[in-house]
Motif scaffolding. Structure first.
Motif, short mmCIF file in Angstrom:
data_model
loop_
_atom_site.label_atom_id
_atom_site.label_comp_id
_atom_site.label_asym_id
_atom_site.label_seq_id
_atom_site.Cartn_x
_atom_site.Cartn_y
_atom_site.Cartn_z
N GLY A 39 67.32 48.97 16.96
CA GLY A 39 67.08 48.98 18.39
C GLY A 39 67.50 47.70 19.09
O GLY A 39 68.06 47.73 20.19
N GLU A 40 67.26 46.56 18.44
CA GLU A 40 67.62 45.29 19.06
C GLU A 40 69.12 45.22 19.34
O GLU A 40 69.55 44.82 20.42
CB GLU A 40 67.22 44.12 18.14
N ALA A 41 69.91 45.65 18.35
CA ALA A 41 71.37 45.64 18.52
C ALA A 41 71.79 46.67 19.57
O ALA A 41 72.73 46.44 20.33
CB ALA A 41 72.04 45.96 17.18
N GLU A 67 60.79 51.96 22.03
CA GLU A 67 60.82 50.65 22.69
C GLU A 67 62.23 50.32 23.15
O GLU A 67 62.43 49.70 24.21
CB GLU A 67 60.29 49.56 21.75
N SER A 68 63.23 50.74 22.38
CA SER A 68 64.62 50.53 22.79
C SER A 68 64.91 51.25 24.10
O SER A 68 65.54 50.70 25.01
CB SER A 68 65.58 51.05 21.71
N ILE A 69 64.43 52.50 24.19
CA ILE A 69 64.63 53.27 25.43
C ILE A 69 63.98 52.55 26.60
O ILE A 69 64.58 52.39 27.66
CB ILE A 69 64.04 54.70 25.28
N ARG A 70 62.75 52.10 26.42
CA ARG A 70 62.03 51.42 27.50
C ARG A 70 62.78 50.17 27.96
O ARG A 70 62.93 49.93 29.16
CB ARG A 70 60.62 51.02 27.04
N ARG A 71 63.22 49.37 27.01
CA ARG A 71 63.89 48.11 27.36
C ARG A 71 65.20 48.37 28.10
O ARG A 71 65.50 47.70 29.09
CB ARG A 71 64.15 47.28 26.10
N ILE A 72 65.97 49.33 27.62
CA ILE A 72 67.26 49.63 28.25
C ILE A 72 67.05 50.18 29.66
O ILE A 72 67.71 49.78 30.61
CB ILE A 72 68.07 50.62 27.39
N CYS A 73 66.10 51.11 29.79
CA CYS A 73 65.85 51.72 31.10
C CYS A 73 65.21 50.75 32.09
O CYS A 73 65.41 50.88 33.30
CB CYS A 73 64.98 52.97 30.94
N ASN A 74 64.47 49.77 31.58
CA ASN A 74 63.91 48.74 32.47
C ASN A 74 65.02 47.88 33.05
O ASN A 74 64.93 47.40 34.18
CB ASN A 74 62.91 47.86 31.72
N ARG A 75 66.07 47.68 32.28
CA ARG A 75 67.20 46.86 32.75
C ARG A 75 68.20 47.68 33.55
O ARG A 75 68.90 47.14 34.41
CB ARG A 75 67.91 46.21 31.55
N ASP A 76 68.30 48.97 33.25
CA ASP A 76 69.24 49.83 33.96
C ASP A 76 68.58 51.19 34.20
O ASP A 76 68.50 52.01 33.29
CB ASP A 76 70.54 50.00 33.16
N SER A 77 68.11 51.41 35.42
CA SER A 77 67.40 52.66 35.73
C SER A 77 68.32 53.88 35.66
O SER A 77 67.86 55.01 35.65
CB SER A 77 66.77 52.57 37.12
#
Length: 214
Positions: A39-41, A67-77
């Motif tokens: 997920g980090e990568a 958590e990967s989904i959450r982090r990516i979507c928080n940065r790009d809706s």
């Protein structure tokens, strides 16, 4: 010529990624631009590559898929993430969709389902594998959803369809020229009337009523 759909594959098994890549390489409109095994990568690659669709497994070492989904979507809706998982229980579908995913299919699905899901999501739609929504345990399965939907105001109906398609309240506000709080209030009212709480349930109702193609 239409632009090819840029895809990043995320799975901790190299042989699985190789199979995905081989399958997608036969599609004229899909181009696998990168792969990740954690997920980090995946989060880093998403920011660097800006794919049209990220195909992501949930069960991975490290921060994992949700958590990967959450982090990516928080940065790009506007991120378009398709979950491709061994888990077929609705609890995983709900959690993934609520985290921001735009689609969910299982690894037992037919190969063409992966292609269809990528194409649908790239086009701005939401996609949940038919077999998953078919037996979806809605809170009030006896509810006549058509009757309730028929009572929605024109604006509520517009918001209902856009929520079912996976658009965020901010995106809906822009599209309908409404305030964000107004859209959020509509969303609350719609979920209350239909007695549901998740995007996956709204999508399921829209599909059952023939308002969205699966």
């Amino acid at each position: 010529m239409k632009d090819r759909i840029k895809v990043i594959l995320v799975d901790d098994h190299a042989v699985v990624r190789a199979g995905f890549r081989m399958l997608l390489s036969t599609e004229a409109d899909i181009d696998v631009i990168a792969e990740a095994e954690r997920g980090e990568a995946a989060c880093q690659l998403y920011l660097e590559q800006q794919p049209d669709v990220m195909v992501l497994d949930l069960s991975m070492p490290g921060i994992g898929g949700l958590e990967s989904i959450r982090r990516i979507c928080n940065r790009d809706s506007n991120a378009k993430i398709l979950v491709f998982s061994v888990h077929n229980e609705m609890v995983y579908v709900d959690r993934a969709m609520n985290a921001g995913a735009k689609g969910y299919i299982t690894k037992n699905s037919a190969p063409d389902i992966l292609v269809t899901a990528i194409q649908k999501i790239a086009g701005g739609e939401i996609y949940i594998e038919h077999g998953l929504t078919k037996n979806m345990p809605l809170q009030n399965s006896e509810t006549d959803y058509q009757t309730i939907v028929d009572t929605l105001s024109p604006r509520e109906f517009d918001v209902f369809l856009l929520l079912a398609k996976g658009l965020t309240a901010h995106k809906i506000a822009d599209e309908l020229c409404l305030g964000y709080k107004t859209v959020a209030n509509y969303g609350t009212q719609i979920r209350s009337k239909l007695k549901v709480s998740t995007v996956a349930e709204l999508a399921h109702i829209a599909m059952v009523l023939g308002m969205m193609k699966n």
